[in-house]
Design an enzyme around this catalytic site. Structure first.
Site, short mmCIF file in Angstrom:
data_model
loop_
_atom_site.label_atom_id
_atom_site.label_comp_id
_atom_site.label_asym_id
_atom_site.label_seq_id
_atom_site.Cartn_x
_atom_site.Cartn_y
_atom_site.Cartn_z
N GLY A 11 92.69 84.39 24.01
CA GLY A 11 91.24 84.63 24.15
C GLY A 11 90.77 84.34 25.56
O GLY A 11 91.17 83.34 26.15
N ARG A 21 91.85 82.60 40.99
CA ARG A 21 91.55 82.50 42.43
C ARG A 21 92.23 81.26 43.04
O ARG A 21 92.85 81.33 44.10
CB ARG A 21 90.03 82.42 42.61
CG ARG A 21 89.56 82.14 44.01
CD ARG A 21 88.03 82.10 44.00
NE ARG A 21 87.47 81.78 45.29
CZ ARG A 21 87.19 80.55 45.70
NH1 ARG A 21 87.46 79.51 44.92
NH2 ARG A 21 86.65 80.36 46.88
N ARG A 72 96.70 89.23 23.05
CA ARG A 72 97.54 88.38 22.20
C ARG A 72 98.76 89.23 21.88
O ARG A 72 98.66 90.25 21.23
CB ARG A 72 96.81 88.00 20.92
CG ARG A 72 95.49 87.24 21.17
CD ARG A 72 94.95 86.64 19.89
NE ARG A 72 93.54 86.29 19.97
CZ ARG A 72 93.07 85.14 20.47
NH1 ARG A 72 93.89 84.26 20.98
NH2 ARG A 72 91.77 84.90 20.48
N CYS A 73 99.94 88.83 22.40
CA CYS A 73 101.11 89.72 22.37
C CYS A 73 102.12 89.30 21.30
O CYS A 73 102.76 88.25 21.40
CB CYS A 73 101.75 89.70 23.76
SG CYS A 73 103.23 90.68 23.89
N ASP A 103 96.43 77.44 23.16
CA ASP A 103 97.55 76.95 22.39
C ASP A 103 98.70 77.97 22.21
O ASP A 103 99.86 77.69 22.51
CB ASP A 103 96.95 76.54 21.04
CG ASP A 103 97.95 75.97 20.12
OD1 ASP A 103 98.44 74.89 20.43
OD2 ASP A 103 98.25 76.63 19.11
N THR A 126 90.75 77.81 27.43
CA THR A 126 90.22 78.16 26.09
C THR A 126 88.89 77.47 25.88
O THR A 126 88.71 76.32 26.29
CB THR A 126 91.20 77.75 24.97
OG1 THR A 126 90.51 77.81 23.71
CG2 THR A 126 91.72 76.32 25.11
N ASP A 128 87.96 76.45 23.13
CA ASP A 128 88.11 75.56 21.97
C ASP A 128 88.31 74.08 22.32
O ASP A 128 88.10 73.21 21.48
CB ASP A 128 89.28 76.02 21.08
CG ASP A 128 89.12 77.43 20.58
OD1 ASP A 128 87.97 77.91 20.52
OD2 ASP A 128 90.13 78.08 20.28
N ASP A 130 91.02 72.49 22.55
CA ASP A 130 91.92 71.90 21.55
C ASP A 130 93.32 71.61 22.08
O ASP A 130 94.27 71.51 21.30
CB ASP A 130 92.00 72.83 20.32
CG ASP A 130 92.50 74.22 20.67
OD1 ASP A 130 92.59 74.54 21.87
OD2 ASP A 130 92.80 74.99 19.75
N ARG A 172 88.20 77.66 16.51
CA ARG A 172 89.42 77.88 15.72
C ARG A 172 89.61 76.74 14.73
O ARG A 172 88.81 76.64 13.81
CB ARG A 172 90.65 78.02 16.62
CG ARG A 172 91.78 78.77 15.92
CD ARG A 172 92.94 78.97 16.86
NE ARG A 172 92.69 79.99 17.84
CZ ARG A 172 92.86 81.29 17.63
NH1 ARG A 172 93.28 81.72 16.47
NH2 ARG A 172 92.63 82.15 18.58
#
Ligand code: F6P
Length: 323
Positions: A11, A21, A72-73, A103, A126, A128, A130, A172
């Site tokens: 994300g 940068r 997201r792969c 994560d 992220t 989140d 987390d 999440r």
């Protein structure tokens, strides 16, 4: 190490551009070549890699999102996918990788680094917050401020109509955004996955408020299968207490956008710069974090443990201030 590859994955988060940068400029400053990899790990499979000069990262510190794009792969989760990624890196003579992401992205970096003994440095990117071992992640502060601004606006309606609002925020499986967002916006309560709150407890809290001087209430709910989300909670409360005029608002992806705050830009700049110091320092397979205003190196295995503790004293603060 001569050439460093950089990618953003998972994300997007405000401040990722400031991190791109910082990594690029610090690397060039220290004599490395830099290559930008587009669309996260996917770009390693589809060969979307370009040389990055200082100008490639001009004018981006203030921008939300990521100029490198992100994805997201799924393919990178398989050994075959990672082998292909390794072959692409060799083809471009990239000898180290800086991965900016959450994560899942750092879990991918960990697997890759271990399999191919390839130097990888992670930056926590992220909203989140987390990741274990860092006080904050890049994007968290901006998202928190966005939540605060949104709740301030919803409060106008809540007060005018004397309503009870359940506002769902992202995170999440973590409640950092919900808990701190609740404190910052003066909400009555935060429902977070780390702490179980029964509907009765919540209703009591709200009823007390209504009985005293409050004519409206705001509850922040962290998205998570554990909390069940704002919609489900609102339905349960409304069923038992039909006297309340209940509304739900799900803030959604607007929480991920916008120009990063000064705090996120500074964090991203420090962490990005430290990623290059870490490589010069012969550090491998660590996430760069910040702890008590100091740069720290956190092994991937620790960072992704999913057990970053929530500060319980914040709950107490929220409880005291919502009487
Ligand atoms: O990890 C960031 C995050 O915004 C979470 O808070 C949320 O659960 C998830 O990503 C949403 O992902 P997507 O944008 O793929 O729907």
């Amino acid at each position: 190490i001569k050439t460093i590859g950089i990618l953003t994955s998972g994300g997007d988060a405000p401040g990722m551009n400031a991190a791109i940068r910082a990594v690029t400029r610090s690397a060039i400053f220290s004599g490395f070549k830099v290559k930008g990899i587009y669309r996260g790990y996917k770009g390693l499979l589809t060969n979307e890699i370009v040389d990055f000069k200082t100008q490639n990262v001009s004018n981006i510190i203030q921008m939300g999102g990521t100029i490198l794009k992100t994805a997201r792969c799924q393919e990178f989760k398989s050994p075959e996918g990672r082998q292909l990624a390794y072959d692409t890196l060799r083809q471009h003579e990239i000898d180290a990788l800086v991965v900016i992401g959450g994560d899942g992205s750092l879990s991918g970096a960990r697997a890759f680094a271990t399999e191919f003994n390839f130097p990888c440095i992670g930056l926590p990117g992220t909203i989140d917050n987390d990741l274990y071992g860092t006080d904050e992640t890049i994007g968290y502060d901006t998202a928190l401020n966005t939540i605060m601004e949104c709740v301030d606006k919803i409060r106008d309606t809540a007060t005018s109509h004397e309503r009870l609002f359940f506002i769902e925020v992202m995170g999440r499986d973590a409640g950092f955004l919900a808990l701190n967002g609740a404190i910052a916006s003066g909400a009555e309560a935060a429902i977070i996955p780390e702490i179980s709150t029964e509907v009765d407890q919540l209703a009591e809290l709200i009823q007390n408020g209504f009985r005293k001087s409050k004519n409206s209430s705001i509850v922040l709910v962290a998205e998570s299968p554990v909390t069940g989300g704002a919609m489900a909670l609102a339905e349960r409360v409304n069923k038992e207490y039909p006297e309340y005029d209940v509304r739900v608002s799900i803030l959604g992806h607007l929480q991920r956008g916008g120009s990063p705050t000064a705090r996120d830009r500074i964090l991203a700049s420090r962490l990005g710069s430290a990623a290059i110091d870490a490589l010069l320092d012969d550090q491998r397979n660590v996430m760069i974090g910040i702890s008590n205003d100091e740069i720290v190196y956190v092994p991937f295995s620790k960072a992704i443990k999913k057990d970053k503790p929530i500060n319980r004293s914040l709950l107490d603060t929220l409880r005291r201030l919502s009487i």
